[in-house]
Design a protein around this motif. Structure first.
Motif, PDB file in Angstrom:
ATOM      1  N   LEU A 203      40.305  50.040  42.999  1.00 15.25           N
ATOM      2  CA  LEU A 203      40.690  48.666  42.611  1.00 15.25           C
ATOM      3  C   LEU A 203      39.462  47.792  42.353  1.00 15.25           C
ATOM      4  O   LEU A 203      39.416  47.083  41.335  1.00 15.25           O
ATOM      5  CB  LEU A 203      41.604  48.042  43.674  1.00 15.25           C
ATOM      6  CG  LEU A 203      42.077  46.627  43.367  1.00 15.25           C
ATOM      7  CD1 LEU A 203      43.003  46.589  42.143  1.00 15.25           C
ATOM      8  CD2 LEU A 203      42.803  46.002  44.555  1.00 15.25           C
ATOM      9  N   PRO A 204      38.442  47.826  43.255  1.00 12.89           N
ATOM     10  CA  PRO A 204      37.249  47.011  42.972  1.00 12.89           C
ATOM     11  C   PRO A 204      36.634  47.290  41.603  1.00 12.89           C
ATOM     12  O   PRO A 204      36.227  46.358  40.904  1.00 12.89           O
ATOM     13  CB  PRO A 204      36.296  47.399  44.103  1.00 12.89           C
ATOM     14  CG  PRO A 204      37.197  47.722  45.236  1.00 12.89           C
ATOM     15  CD  PRO A 204      38.368  48.399  44.600  1.00 12.89           C
TER      16      PRO A 204
ATOM     17  N   LEU B 234      38.839  45.684  39.007  1.00 14.53           N
ATOM     18  CA  LEU B 234      38.700  44.217  39.040  1.00 14.53           C
ATOM     19  C   LEU B 234      37.386  43.773  38.412  1.00 14.53           C
ATOM     20  O   LEU B 234      37.324  42.757  37.720  1.00 14.53           O
ATOM     21  CB  LEU B 234      38.798  43.703  40.484  1.00 14.53           C
ATOM     22  CG  LEU B 234      40.172  43.853  41.151  1.00 14.53           C
ATOM     23  CD1 LEU B 234      40.110  43.426  42.620  1.00 14.53           C
ATOM     24  CD2 LEU B 234      41.224  43.019  40.430  1.00 14.53           C
ATOM     25  N   THR B 235      36.334  44.560  38.670  1.00 13.00           N
ATOM     26  CA  THR B 235      35.030  44.229  38.077  1.00 13.00           C
ATOM     27  C   THR B 235      35.143  44.234  36.557  1.00 13.00           C
ATOM     28  O   THR B 235      34.693  43.295  35.887  1.00 13.00           O
ATOM     29  CB  THR B 235      33.967  45.258  38.518  1.00 13.00           C
ATOM     30  OG1 THR B 235      33.962  45.327  39.933  1.00 13.00           O
ATOM     31  CG2 THR B 235      32.585  44.873  38.019  1.00 13.00           C
TER      32      THR B 235
ATOM     33  N   THR C 103      30.095  46.777  45.880  1.00 15.57           N
ATOM     34  CA  THR C 103      30.995  47.946  45.924  1.00 15.57           C
ATOM     35  C   THR C 103      30.213  49.218  46.267  1.00 15.57           C
ATOM     36  O   THR C 103      30.750  50.138  46.893  1.00 15.57           O
ATOM     37  CB  THR C 103      31.714  48.121  44.556  1.00 15.57           C
ATOM     38  OG1 THR C 103      32.347  46.885  44.227  1.00 15.57           O
ATOM     39  CG2 THR C 103      32.769  49.214  44.600  1.00 15.57           C
TER      40      THR C 103
END
Lengths: 498, 166
Positions: B39-40, B43-44, B22
């Motif tokens: 979002l990344p 999600l992480t 990222t």
């Protein structure tokens, strides 16, 4: 509104009849192969539809689905091995009838009950889908966000006993969906300067990798020997028998409709529920498990009904409720078709082809099912090593067709490895597929909503449709979670009791 | 280490790798409030939490299993061992697929598919007889005729045979 002349035009000016028969044939043969489920059968043919006219491609996939549901009952009845998950309930009485020397009769009952279930399901599909889809016209970006979350909430019922693993699979799917170009700012994410990744990872690659390649890798080295009798011939039931079966077929149709509409329902649940209900309502419940004709008719009517009714939430709102409908959604997206009212408005030929193709396939199933039985038996009896070689070659040939890129082949193989490891560790596949398919919609609608509202999170609570969908999603997750906890407690109690 | 603990560790490693990648996402002048990394990052975080839950659950289950240690291998254990024994076969299958990907641009579709069908058939236990090459060549010709000639689906002709097998 489709007119009679639209249908005449479709029948005369397009290859719909050929497409429907081909899809049905492929579906029956694929469904008949143990281990090759309806979704794998569809995933195998999916890449080849890339170059087809979208209307014909979607009709082909729907016909494959219809064929695979019947095909799955062939090995279920003949060798006690369901070809597809949804034909597992057919094994119980279908195989018993076979043992009594009535295999042809069982296959005939399965075929005709499947045809009745499919026709009922298709009628419901045609009646309910378009009115429901008009709801989506009132959708705003927050509503689409709510819809995406509702779609993802299906995961809660598809976790195969472990909600944590199901959620983790969904998160990995969402991570895959972030690869490529960012939907709002246009910057690239996780492409590592590889041009093939600029457009992201195509859902079809994930489906083929997870479903088809994982299955082949898992079956590698299997020594299971299957042998079907070459001499079996289908005996279609006469009118008196059909009259005796009408109660169980009706039960199958109704439960198939209900399960098809329910996210996470699916053909196998509908088949087992129908089997139980048919036994409860039968005049001869004692015959169930010992070779009951009704025990074959009910689950087959149910799983074939689901093959059509599961398309209702898919076409109306874009929510795939099973692996097979997820593959069909992959087909729609691959051709740039978004489910919802605009699909009916802007691409009516796709909907017409789907309905007409499905109808042709259902009717043709009676003849094709009879004619194709020896071919299905021949195929199942081929030595497994050669069959594996041919299926692997078919998968890799299809993947290359998508973008004419060997990179896709490597990516699909890598996804096959991921799927294989997931299977070993007990992670379900469908949540990951849903993550890949719905990820883009969830992210882009969420961010668009915030851009429109100037960053005010209240935008999601001011939209009544979004609120309704989010509440439905929350309710669905809570219900699934409580069921999982209850099942776990029950299992622990049984273990303690010995 | 049981499956859940191992899965938890793999998820944590995956989350770490994803977070590291990222960092390579460029800034944009068109950036919105959430941004390309919003979002990344979420999600992480989610994957880290799920990985930790699995890890803890696996460790607790391992401790409980040790407390109730069985005298012999249970049915689930035997099943696991059988499946583990098939892992090298799955890897072999994958290696054949990888070889196909490497050879395809050079040998072209027809020859590569013939080799693929033959190799998989032999790997899966087909008897070493003349039927293997015959089936492989027949199958390749059938696929080539159906897909390339009949359906017009493009497949690589290959550097070695370009011009007369496309």
């Amino acid at each position: 509104m489709t007119t009679f002349w639209d249908i005449v035009h479709l029948l005369t000016a397009t290859p719909i009849i050929f497409v429907a028969i081909m899809g049905l044939t492929w579906g029956i043969l694929g469904g008949a192969l143990p281990g090759i489920s309806a979704s794998i059968t569809m995933a195998l043919v999916l890449p080849f539809t890339y170059t087809m006219d979208p209307a014909m491609a979607i009709a082909l996939l729907a016909c494959v689905y219809i064929g695979a549901e019947y095909g799955g009952s062939i090995p279920a009845i003949l060798i006690r091995t369901p070809g597809t998950n949804s034909s597992a309930a057919t094994v119980i009485d279908g195989y018993e009838l076979n043992r009594q020397g009535r295999a042809g009769e069982a296959l005939g009952i399965s075929l005709m009950s499947g045809v009745i279930g499919s026709l009922f399901g298709l009628a419901m599909l045609a009646l309910l889908t378009e009115p429901l889809s008009w709801l989506a016209l009132a959708f705003t970006p927050p509503s689409y966000f709510g819809l995406g979350i509702l779609g993802l909430s299906v995961i809660a019922s598809m976790t195969g006993g472990s909600l944590v693993k199901g959620l983790a699979a969904a998160v990995i799917g969402l991570m895959i969906s972030t690869v490529g170009t960012d939907p709002i700012s246009g910057v690239t994410r996780y492409t590592f300067d590889i041009p093939d990744l600029l457009n992201g990872v195509e859902p079809v690659l994930v489906m083929v990798g997870l479903f088809a390649l994982t299955e082949l890798m898992s079956q590698s080295g299997s020594t299971a020997v299957l042998a079907l009798k070459d001499s079996v011939r289908i005996r279609l039931p006469n009118l008196a028998m059909m009259n005796r079966l009408k109660r169980s077929q009706t039960i199958g149709c109704i439960l198939g409709l209900f399960e098809g509409l329910t996210p996470g329902g699916g053909g196998s649940i509908a088949a087992f529920m129908s089997y139980n209900e048919a036994r409860r309502w039968s005049k001869t419940p004692e015959k169930f498990g010992k070779g009951s004709e009704e025990g074959v008719a009910a689950p087959e009517a149910a799983n074939n009904t689901v093959a059509s009714t599961a398309l209702i939430p898919l076409l109306s709102f874009g929510i795939p409720s099973s692996n097979s409908t997820a593959v069909l959604l992959g087909g729609l997206l691959m051709h740039g078709l978004l489910p919802g009212p605009r699909l009916f408005e802007q691409n009516p030929q796709v909907i017409d082809s789907l309905y007409v193709g499905s109808f042709i396939a259902i009717i043709a199933q009676i003849g094709v099912g009879v004619v194709l039985l020896p071919a299905a038996v021949w195929l199942v009896n081929r030595p497994r090593p050669y069959r594996a070689g041919f299926i692997f070659a078919l998968i890799l040939s299809g993947i290359y067709t998508l973008n004419m890129a060997t990179f896709d082949l490597g990516l699909a193989l890598a996804l096959g490895v991921v799927g294989y490891l997931m299977r070993i560790a007990g992670f379900p596949f469908l949540p990951m597929i849903l993550g890949v398919v719905l990820g883009h919609m969830v992210e882009s609608s969420y961010r668009r909503s915030l851009v429109l509202s100037g960053g005010d999170m209240m935008v999601f609570l001011q939209d009544p449709i979004c609120v309704g969908l989010l509440l439905a999603a929350a309710g669905f997750v809570i219900f699934s979670l409580s069921r999982e906890l209850r099942d776990a407690r029950k299992a622990k109690l049984q273990e303690a009791l010995g | 280490m049981n499956k859940d603990s191992l899965s938890g560790l793999v998820l944590l490693a995956l989350a770490g790798g994803y977070y590291w990648a990222t960092g390579f996402i460029a800034d944009s002048t068109l950036e919105d409030e959430v941004g390309a990394v919003g979002l990344p990052h979420a999600l992480t975080l989610a994957l880290v939490l799920l990985g930790l839950i699995l890890l803890v659950r696996g460790l607790l289950a391992a401790r409980a299993a040790a407390a109730h240690a069985a005298t012999g291998p249970g049915a689930a254990r035997v099943e696991d061992e059988e499946r583990d024994a098939r892992v090298p076969r799955a890897l072999g299958f994958l290696a054949i697929g990888a070889a196909y990907v490497v050879l395809l641009p050079y040998l072209g579709y027809l020859v590569s598919v013939a080799l693929l069908i033959g190799a998989v058939s032999l790997f899966e236990g087909a008897p070493r007889r003349w039927t293997v090459p015959l089936t492989a060549i027949g199958g390749a010709l059938l696929y080539w005729a159906v897909f390339v000639k009949l359906l017009g689906v493009n497949q690589p002709a290959g550097l070695l045979f370009q011009g007369w097998l496309s």
